[in-house]
Write a protein that holds these residues in place. Structure first.
Motif, short mmCIF file in Angstrom:
data_model
loop_
_atom_site.label_atom_id
_atom_site.label_comp_id
_atom_site.label_asym_id
_atom_site.label_seq_id
_atom_site.Cartn_x
_atom_site.Cartn_y
_atom_site.Cartn_z
N ALA A 93 0.83 -1.22 0.00
CA ALA A 93 0.00 0.00 0.00
C ALA A 93 0.86 1.26 0.00
CB ALA A 93 -0.94 0.00 1.21
N ILE A 94 2.06 1.18 0.52
CA ILE A 94 2.98 2.33 0.51
C ILE A 94 3.71 2.42 -0.82
CG2 ILE A 94 5.10 3.26 1.53
CD1 ILE A 94 4.10 2.08 4.23
N THR A 95 4.25 1.30 -1.29
CA THR A 95 5.11 1.34 -2.47
C THR A 95 4.34 1.42 -3.79
OG1 THR A 95 5.30 -1.08 -2.49
CG2 THR A 95 7.02 0.16 -1.33
N PHE A 96 3.15 0.84 -3.86
CA PHE A 96 2.42 0.83 -5.12
C PHE A 96 2.06 2.23 -5.60
CE2 PHE A 96 -1.48 -0.55 -7.65
CZ PHE A 96 -0.75 -0.90 -8.76
N PRO A 97 1.48 3.08 -4.76
CA PRO A 97 1.21 4.45 -5.24
C PRO A 97 2.48 5.21 -5.61
CG PRO A 97 0.00 4.02 -3.21
CD PRO A 97 0.93 2.86 -3.42
N ILE A 98 3.57 4.97 -4.89
CA ILE A 98 4.84 5.63 -5.24
C ILE A 98 5.29 5.16 -6.62
CG2 ILE A 98 7.29 5.86 -4.63
CD1 ILE A 98 6.39 5.59 -1.66
N TYR A 99 5.20 3.85 -6.86
CA TYR A 99 5.58 3.32 -8.17
C TYR A 99 4.68 3.89 -9.28
CZ TYR A 99 6.40 0.06 -11.99
OH TYR A 99 6.67 -0.49 -13.22
N LEU A 100 3.39 3.98 -9.01
CA LEU A 100 2.47 4.55 -10.01
C LEU A 100 2.82 6.01 -10.28
CD1 LEU A 100 -0.95 2.99 -8.97
CD2 LEU A 100 0.56 2.29 -10.84
N TYR A 101 3.23 6.74 -9.25
CA TYR A 101 3.66 8.12 -9.43
C TYR A 101 4.93 8.16 -10.29
CZ TYR A 101 5.34 12.81 -8.44
OH TYR A 101 5.79 14.10 -8.57
N CYS A 102 5.84 7.22 -10.06
CA CYS A 102 7.06 7.14 -10.88
C CYS A 102 6.69 6.93 -12.35
CB CYS A 102 7.95 6.00 -10.40
SG CYS A 102 8.73 6.26 -8.79
N TYR A 116 13.65 0.15 -7.93
CA TYR A 116 13.51 -0.48 -6.62
C TYR A 116 12.09 -0.38 -6.08
CZ TYR A 116 18.42 -1.48 -6.66
OH TYR A 116 19.65 -1.99 -7.01
N MET A 117 11.39 0.69 -6.38
CA MET A 117 9.98 0.76 -6.00
C MET A 117 9.21 -0.37 -6.69
SD MET A 117 8.94 2.94 -3.78
CE MET A 117 10.40 2.51 -2.87
N ARG A 118 9.52 -0.58 -7.94
CA ARG A 118 8.89 -1.66 -8.70
C ARG A 118 9.20 -3.01 -8.07
NH1 ARG A 118 9.89 -5.14 -12.91
NH2 ARG A 118 8.14 -5.43 -14.32
N ARG A 119 10.41 -3.19 -7.62
CA ARG A 119 10.79 -4.46 -6.97
C ARG A 119 9.93 -4.73 -5.74
NH1 ARG A 119 12.08 -7.41 -10.30
NH2 ARG A 119 13.88 -6.96 -11.53
N PHE A 120 9.70 -3.70 -4.93
CA PHE A 120 8.86 -3.88 -3.75
C PHE A 120 7.41 -4.16 -4.12
CE2 PHE A 120 12.34 -2.02 -1.28
CZ PHE A 120 12.31 -2.84 -0.18
#
Length: 144
Positions: A93-102, A116-120
């Motif tokens: 829930a933390i990393t998915f929105p960050i990855y989508l923002y990336c 690395y966000m994608r990896r998580f």
């Protein structure tokens, strides 16, 4: 009973490996080749947001299922299995929105950060922390 537990642990590990091995066949992810290529000058791939999000959610659910099997088979504690599932879900829930923002910013935030966000998001990396953490917890409880 120990044989069944180890069989389930192995089944969970094989499941996680299968998710990874079959990723290009069962998930919609146009960024697979983008991140697998050593050449970072590949053009930003075109994609569909809805299919991408659903594909990552499906992958998360499969990873969560197999991770839950592993955790429960090792520790045989429903509460810990639930706690592990919650921890994995929180990290997602933390990393998915960050990855989508990336993705939204076409990885302008940085290639390695996005990688690395994608990896998580796509790998159950938190499982590598949960199992030793619960093992330590079990050892501490047995000493009491």
């Amino acid at each position: 009973m120990k044989i069944l537990s180890w069989f389930l642990v192995i089944l969970g590990i094989v499941g996680l490996i299968s998710v990874r091995a079959l990723e290009d066949k069962i998930f919609y992810d146009p960024f697979l080749n983008y991140f697998h290529e050593a050449n970072k000058n590949l053009p930003f791939p075109s994609f569909e947001w809805g299919k991408l999000i659903i594909g990552h959610l499906f992958r998360f659910i499969l990873n969560l299922f197999f991770s839950g099997i592993i955790i429960h088979s090792i520790f045989k504690n429903k509460e810990w299995t639930l706690q592990g599932a919650i921890l994995i879900t929180i990290i997602f829930a933390i990393t998915f929105p960050i990855y989508l923002y990336c993705i939204y910013n076409k990885f302008e935030i940085g290639y390695l950060f996005s990688f690395y966000m994608r990896r998580f998001v796509i790998q159950p990396l938190i499982l590598l922390l949960i199992v030793p953490m619960f093992y330590y917890r079990k050892q501490m409880e047995e000493k009491k």
